[in-house]
Design a protein around this motif. Structure first.
Motif, PDB file in Angstrom:
ATOM      1  N   GLY A 193      -2.457  11.491  14.554  1.00  0.00           N
ATOM      2  CA  GLY A 193      -2.294  10.210  15.233  1.00  0.00           C
ATOM      3  C   GLY A 193      -2.809   9.022  14.472  1.00  0.00           C
ATOM      4  N   PHE A 194      -3.245   9.242  13.249  1.00  0.00           N
ATOM      5  CA  PHE A 194      -3.755   8.132  12.445  1.00  0.00           C
ATOM      6  C   PHE A 194      -2.598   7.438  11.740  1.00  0.00           C
ATOM      7  N   ILE A 195      -2.519   6.111  11.863  1.00  0.00           N
ATOM      8  CA  ILE A 195      -1.477   5.328  11.197  1.00  0.00           C
ATOM      9  C   ILE A 195      -2.117   4.596  10.024  1.00  0.00           C
ATOM     10  N   PRO A 196      -1.658   4.850   8.795  1.00  0.00           N
ATOM     11  CA  PRO A 196      -2.255   4.169   7.629  1.00  0.00           C
ATOM     12  C   PRO A 196      -2.209   2.654   7.789  1.00  0.00           C
ATOM     13  N   ASP A 197      -3.328   2.004   7.464  1.00  0.00           N
ATOM     14  CA  ASP A 197      -3.380   0.544   7.533  1.00  0.00           C
ATOM     15  C   ASP A 197      -3.377  -0.038   6.127  1.00  0.00           C
ATOM     16  N   VAL A 198      -3.600  -1.349   6.026  1.00  0.00           N
ATOM     17  CA  VAL A 198      -3.523  -2.013   4.730  1.00  0.00           C
ATOM     18  C   VAL A 198      -4.586  -1.487   3.766  1.00  0.00           C
ATOM     19  N   VAL A 199      -5.745  -1.087   4.300  1.00  0.00           N
ATOM     20  CA  VAL A 199      -6.802  -0.540   3.437  1.00  0.00           C
ATOM     21  C   VAL A 199      -6.355   0.781   2.813  1.00  0.00           C
ATOM     22  N   THR A 200      -5.705   1.614   3.605  1.00  0.00           N
ATOM     23  CA  THR A 200      -5.198   2.895   3.093  1.00  0.00           C
ATOM     24  C   THR A 200      -4.213   2.666   1.959  1.00  0.00           C
ATOM     25  N   TYR A 201      -3.230   1.792   2.206  1.00  0.00           N
ATOM     26  CA  TYR A 201      -2.228   1.515   1.176  1.00  0.00           C
ATOM     27  C   TYR A 201      -2.854   0.882  -0.073  1.00  0.00           C
ATOM     28  N   ASN A 202      -3.784  -0.034   0.129  1.00  0.00           N
ATOM     29  CA  ASN A 202      -4.446  -0.667  -1.015  1.00  0.00           C
ATOM     30  C   ASN A 202      -5.188   0.350  -1.869  1.00  0.00           C
ATOM     31  N   ILE A 218       4.757   1.018  -6.525  1.00  0.00           N
ATOM     32  CA  ILE A 218       5.818   0.132  -6.019  1.00  0.00           C
ATOM     33  C   ILE A 218       6.495   0.746  -4.796  1.00  0.00           C
ATOM     34  N   TYR A 219       6.664   2.074  -4.815  1.00  0.00           N
ATOM     35  CA  TYR A 219       7.270   2.762  -3.678  1.00  0.00           C
ATOM     36  C   TYR A 219       6.433   2.549  -2.414  1.00  0.00           C
ATOM     37  N   LEU A 220       5.090   2.699  -2.543  1.00  0.00           N
ATOM     38  CA  LEU A 220       4.204   2.486  -1.400  1.00  0.00           C
ATOM     39  C   LEU A 220       4.235   1.030  -0.949  1.00  0.00           C
ATOM     40  N   PHE A 221       4.361   0.110  -1.913  1.00  0.00           N
ATOM     41  CA  PHE A 221       4.421  -1.308  -1.598  1.00  0.00           C
ATOM     42  C   PHE A 221       5.637  -1.601  -0.712  1.00  0.00           C
ATOM     43  N   ASN A 222       6.747  -0.981  -1.035  1.00  0.00           N
ATOM     44  CA  ASN A 222       7.961  -1.172  -0.234  1.00  0.00           C
ATOM     45  C   ASN A 222       7.849  -0.483   1.129  1.00  0.00           C
ATOM     46  N   ILE A 223       7.156   0.673   1.161  1.00  0.00           N
ATOM     47  CA  ILE A 223       6.960   1.392   2.426  1.00  0.00           C
ATOM     48  C   ILE A 223       6.133   0.547   3.400  1.00  0.00           C
ATOM     49  N   MET A 224       5.193  -0.214   2.868  1.00  0.00           N
ATOM     50  CA  MET A 224       4.340  -1.054   3.719  1.00  0.00           C
ATOM     51  C   MET A 224       5.190  -1.993   4.568  1.00  0.00           C
ATOM     52  N   TYR A 225       6.152  -2.636   3.949  1.00  0.00           N
ATOM     53  CA  TYR A 225       7.003  -3.580   4.681  1.00  0.00           C
ATOM     54  C   TYR A 225       7.818  -2.866   5.761  1.00  0.00           C
ATOM     55  N   ARG A 226       8.302  -1.668   5.421  1.00  0.00           N
ATOM     56  CA  ARG A 226       9.114  -0.924   6.389  1.00  0.00           C
ATOM     57  C   ARG A 226       8.304  -0.521   7.612  1.00  0.00           C
ATOM     58  N   ARG A 227       7.016  -0.266   7.385  1.00  0.00           N
ATOM     59  CA  ARG A 227       6.164   0.177   8.499  1.00  0.00           C
ATOM     60  C   ARG A 227       5.434  -0.981   9.162  1.00  0.00           C
TER      61      ARG A 227
END
Length: 498
Positions: A298-307, A323-332
């Motif tokens: 149930g944990f949803i990655p936040d900006v800290v996780t992606y960073n 770059i792939y994760l950077f694009n995933i951030m916008y989608r989520r």
């Protein structure tokens, strides 16, 4: 005529009085002998109990000179001080208190300190005032037990900041004691004497982490669990951060498993810390697997996780994954922040793709984010590494124009960039420009350029830079001065022998 001898009853009474007088006289002598042979330093007072003989003799002394009354005298005096507005203890009050205790102050030891503290359990401020008076005014060093009792009192009264400060002190004290002292054990034993809260042991874990003693903090955590105490997730996260900082990877995962076993529910901070731990390794599959497990819980990655992930990928030259994760951030629906863009700009710079780095930097500005000194330094460093000094200088002007002054690192990378291209005069012009904007040039940069100018046989330029360095308030060293003198000498020799 002769004197009639006293009758037998009078003789016995007189004899009895003489014996009592002699006994009292000896008692006072004995008391003064004790005082005279007591240690001259109040910081090293024995904790041993008085003998039964001396205790019985004390009963013949006045109230204020009887060591048995020392706790009562102190408590009554502090009770009077407490009645004042704001409980203001003045220097004169201290003198009065010390005068009242003059006859017995040499008998104030760590056991008496504990007894006074325990009497002040309901008033933590009075207890703290007494404790500070003992160690600051009387220069008596409380022991670990005294500290622990006061910590319990403060925590029970919800005075957590003072309690934490004392825990940090007692940790230092325990390290200085010969053979060391087990603070956790003393805290446990102190619970038999006073009211206490379980959170005190969590605070001890945090105190050890603050001190950089994460192994000791980890040990306290394990002992807490054995005692049946369940720490909060905040305490566990604090310990996880400390273990991660010192690369105790195995203990991080042990701690995570213990959380599940004892019923501590992990939160987003826990998962972000563990993600950071995983990113220190080289196995990307482990990171992805862990992220999948987090989402299942149930944990949803936040900006800290992606960073954390993007920064790790960029540092390992895995720009495509970043770059792939950077694009995933916008989608989520997770918006990138300044840290995200700076990490990616750094990735492009390391990949020597300055065009994309420049585009991403300006995209960041268009998104409404204001670059900080780290963001500017990242792109300037990339330009200097590629020899693009004109672009680096232009970005520097934009940086200053936007109210962000360059730091020492920025000055260094620009100076070394020019020196790498043998453009020392451009480096000197840079310093002049920076000084116009009130940027303080580090002493090391002056020394570096003076030596470089001397090696390039530019003695006059080196001397002028030395004068500018002195104007900025920097003192030169004998080595730098000798460099200029030798350079001038070489120039004069070249004129004599062309």
């Amino acid at each position: 005529m002769y004197l009639k001898p006293p009758n037998s009853s009078l003789n016995k009474t007189t004899l009895k009085s003489l014996k009592i007088s002699y006994f009292l006289h000896q008692s006072f002598n004995f008391y003064h002998i004790l005082s005279r042979f007591s240690t001259s330093s109040l910081a090293n007072i024995s904790d041993s109990q008085p003998t039964s003989l001396s205790t019985s003799l004390y009963t013949f002394l006045p109230h204020t000179q009887n060591p048995n009354n020392i706790v009562n005298i102190i408590c009554s005096n502090f009770k009077i001080l407490k009645k004042r507005p704001n409980f203001s203890v003045l220097e004169n009050d201290i003198k009065v208190l010390e005068n009242d205790l003059k006859g017995v102050i040499s008998h104030l030891g760590t056991q008496e300190i504990t007894r006074v503290l325990l009497r002040c359990q309901s008033d933590s401020y009075t207890a703290l005032c007494f404790f500070n008076w003992v160690r600051n005014d009387l220069c008596i060093s409380p022991n670990v037990h005294n500290y622990c009792v006061l910590v319990h009192i403060l925590v029970w009264s919800k005075n957590f900041s003072k309690a934490m400060a004392l825990l940090l002190e007692v940790i230092e004290l325990s390290r200085s004691v010969s053979g060391g002292s087990d603070v956790f054990k003393v805290l446990v034993l102190s619970t038999n004497e006073c009211s206490w809260e379980p959170v005190v042991f969590e605070m001890l874990v945090k105190a050890y982490v603050k001190k950089g003693m994460v192994r000791e903090g980890f040990s306290v955590f394990r002992r807490m669990v054995r005692f049946g105490l369940v720490p909060s997730v905040v305490t566990v996260n604090c310990l996880l951060t400390g273990l991660s900082k010192f690369n105790y990877v195995d203990r991080c995962w042990y701690l995570f498993e213990e959380m599940g076993r004892i019923g501590v529910r992990a939160n987003c901070f826990t998962f972000n810390i563990l993600t950071h731990v995983l990113c220190k390794g080289e196995d990307v599959n482990k990171v992805n697997k862990f992220l999948d497990e987090m989402e299942e819980k149930g944990f949803i990655p936040d900006v800290v996780t992606y960073n954390t992930l993007i920064d790790s990928y960029c540092k390992k030259r895995r720009l495509k994954e970043a770059i792939y994760l950077f694009n995933i951030m916008y989608r989520r629906g997770v918006l990138p922040d300044l840290v995200t863009y700076t990490a990616l700009v750094n990735g492009y710079c390391k990949d020597m793709n300055m065009r994309e780095a420049h585009k991403l930097f300006h995209r960041m500005i268009q998104e409404g984010l204001c670059p900080d000194v780290t963001s500017y330094n990242t792109l300037i460093c990339g330009y200097c590494r590629e020899g693009m000094m004109h672009e680096a200088r232009t970005l520097l002007r934009d940086m200053i124009g936007n109210g962000v002054l360059p730091d020492n690192f920025c000055c260094w990378i620009l100076v070394k960039g020019y020196e790498k291209q043998d453009r020392l005069l451009s480096a000197l012009n840079l310093l002049v420009e920076l000084q116009r904007f009130n940027v303080l040039i580090p002493k090391d940069i002056y020394n570096y350029l003076i030596v470089a100018l001397c090696k390039d046989n530019r003695a006059l330029a080196a001397k002028n830079l030395l004068d500018r360095m002195s104007t900025d308030g920097h003192e030169t060293t004998e080595k730098i001065f000798n460099e200029i003198v030798n350079c001038l000498y070489q120039l004069e020799m070249q004129k004599v022998n062309p």
